[in-house]
Scaffold this motif. Structure first.
Motif, short mmCIF file in Angstrom:
data_model
loop_
_atom_site.label_atom_id
_atom_site.label_comp_id
_atom_site.label_asym_id
_atom_site.label_seq_id
_atom_site.Cartn_x
_atom_site.Cartn_y
_atom_site.Cartn_z
N UNK A 1 0.81 -1.21 0.00
CA UNK A 1 0.00 0.00 0.00
C UNK A 1 0.84 1.27 0.00
N UNK A 2 2.14 1.15 0.32
CA UNK A 2 3.03 2.31 0.40
C UNK A 2 4.02 2.25 -0.75
N UNK A 3 4.12 3.34 -1.51
CA UNK A 3 5.06 3.40 -2.63
C UNK A 3 6.47 3.66 -2.10
N UNK A 4 7.44 3.41 -2.95
CA UNK A 4 8.85 3.58 -2.56
C UNK A 4 9.15 5.03 -2.19
N UNK A 5 8.60 5.98 -2.92
CA UNK A 5 8.84 7.40 -2.64
C UNK A 5 8.30 7.78 -1.26
N UNK A 6 7.10 7.29 -0.93
CA UNK A 6 6.50 7.56 0.38
C UNK A 6 7.33 6.91 1.49
N UNK A 7 7.86 5.74 1.22
CA UNK A 7 8.70 5.05 2.21
C UNK A 7 9.98 5.84 2.45
N UNK B 1 19.65 -1.33 9.70
CA UNK B 1 18.47 -1.48 8.86
C UNK B 1 17.27 -0.81 9.50
N UNK B 2 16.53 -0.07 8.69
CA UNK B 2 15.32 0.61 9.14
C UNK B 2 14.16 0.02 8.34
N UNK B 3 13.11 -0.43 9.05
CA UNK B 3 11.96 -1.08 8.44
C UNK B 3 10.79 -0.11 8.37
N UNK B 4 10.10 -0.09 7.24
CA UNK B 4 8.86 0.69 7.06
C UNK B 4 7.84 -0.26 6.43
N UNK B 5 6.68 -0.46 7.10
CA UNK B 5 5.65 -1.34 6.51
C UNK B 5 5.20 -0.81 5.15
N UNK B 6 5.11 -1.70 4.18
CA UNK B 6 4.71 -1.29 2.82
C UNK B 6 3.22 -1.42 2.63
#
Length: 167
Positions: A9-15, A162-167
């Motif tokens: 649901x999250x694009x690479x740019x938003x991440x 490493x930093x994690x962001x839910x996609x």
């Protein structure tokens, strides 16, 4: 490999924007404006465990024992071991994922099943501790179903961490 995956649901740019917000300002200044590098998509395996708990409760009105059946659904992250109780299983879609994009599990499945079973028993014991009249004791607890789903995360490398962001 064909797996059940939660939808991205999250694009690479938003991440990337989120990763920049997660990095503290002082750290960015102190580290000479280092940026998050090597942002890529990886999938972490989650186990959905359905347990059937059969308990025995003393009825306070006529002092006899009644058997109660409950089903508890738990979701466990196999990468870090975090577990939580869920009401509904997340919606998934079938997707082909390369094995190199799947984050390796750090915990064995049989260990997860036993650990979560012990968590449920401890939770129910703590819940019933203050009650004296309608005391509930656990007779049996068994695993009904084990399902694997994969959750996507955007992972970035910031200064070797490493930093994690839910996609």
């Amino acid at each position: 490999m064909l797996v059940n995956s939660i939808e991205i649901k999250v694009k690479k740019e938003d991440a990337m924007k989120h990763l920049l917000r997660k990095t503290p300002l002082i750290s960015r200044i102190d580290q000479f404006n280092r940026k998050v590098e090597d942002i890529h998509l990886e999938y972490v395996e989650f186990k959905i465990l359905k347990y059937e708990v059969i308990s025995k409760r003393k009825n306070k009105n006529n002092f006899r024992y009644d058997d109660l059946k409950h089903t508890i659904t738990m979701m466990v992250n196999t990468y870090n071991g975090h577990s939580q109780s869920v009401d509904n299983v997340p919606d998934t879609i079938k997707r082909y994922i390369a094995r190199s994009c799947i984050k390796k599990s750090n915990i064995r499945e049989d260990y997860i099943i036993e650990k979560v079973k012990n968590e449920i028993v401890n939770y129910l014991d703590r819940k019933n501790k203050g009650r004296s009249l309608d005391k509930t004791t656990i007779k049996n607890i068994k695993v009904l179903d084990v399902i694997s789903i994969y959750k996507p995360y955007w992972i970035g490398n910031y200064n070797g961490k490493y930093v994690f962001v839910p996609a």
